[in-house]
Design a protein around this motif. Structure first.
Motif: not given
Length: 193
Positions: A10-15, A29-30, A167-173
């Protein structure tokens, strides 16, 4: 050579557009990639688990590639983490098999990354959640990147399965304002600052 047969991924993408405050210019985005696999060690004690890490390296690379593609390439990815959710027939140490194959795969494909890859693992029932910790890829003390990505696989893990997660992210909180080391202050020389 143990077999970690994949039942599903499964791939989960959050904006994240905001978290109660003003919307940033670009959403945060993470993404998380999950692989639900058979646990070849379930139901028994295996004294030497380390060789099995080698068998998981291709899975770590494949999952990392999918994550990077979901985040539109490696440029700008500055947060990462990993985890494992072990079914009830296994033990926490089976989740620890993921340290090298998961963490090193992300580091290899992201290029320069000096900070430790944050990690969480636990034994859980089918549908359990796992909070995968996230941190900055080059400086562990960047507070804006202290975060967690909650994931689950509704029909897993069964007693003889493991859910491996990257998991990976672009930017912090999205509304970080807790001070400390800022991204623009990172020297990236020791993995801490």
């Amino acid at each position: 050579m143990p077999q970690f047969d994949i039942r599903k991924t499964a791939l989960i993408v959050e904006d994240i557009h905001h978290d109660g405050g003003p919307a940033p210019e670009q959403p945060h985005r993470r993404a998380a990639m999950l692989a639900l696999v058979r646990n070849p060690f379930a139901g028994r004690h295996e004294p030497d688990l380390q060789p099995a890490m080698e068998d998981l390296k291709p899975l770590g690379l494949a999952m990392s590639r999918r994550l990077i593609a979901a985040l539109d390439g490696p440029e700008g990815i500055d947060g990462y983490g990993k985890g494992a959710l072990v079914g009830s027939g296994g033990e926490t140490e089976h989740g620890a098999l993921w340290h090298v194959p998961g963490g090193y795969a992300m580091r290899e494909l992201l290029g320069e990354s000096r900070a430790i890859v944050p990690s969480a693992m636990k034994v859980g029932a089918m549908g359990a959640t796992l909070d995968v910790p996230l941190g900055h890829i080059n400086a562990a003390y960047v507070r804006s990147h202290f975060d967690a990505f909650t994931v689950s696989m509704p029909d897993g893990p069964r007693a003889d399965e493991i859910v491996f997660v990257l998991a990976m992210a672009r930017g912090g909180r999205v509304h970080s304002r807790m001070g400390g080391l800022e991204v623009w202050q990172v020297t990236g020389t020791d993995g801490l600052r």
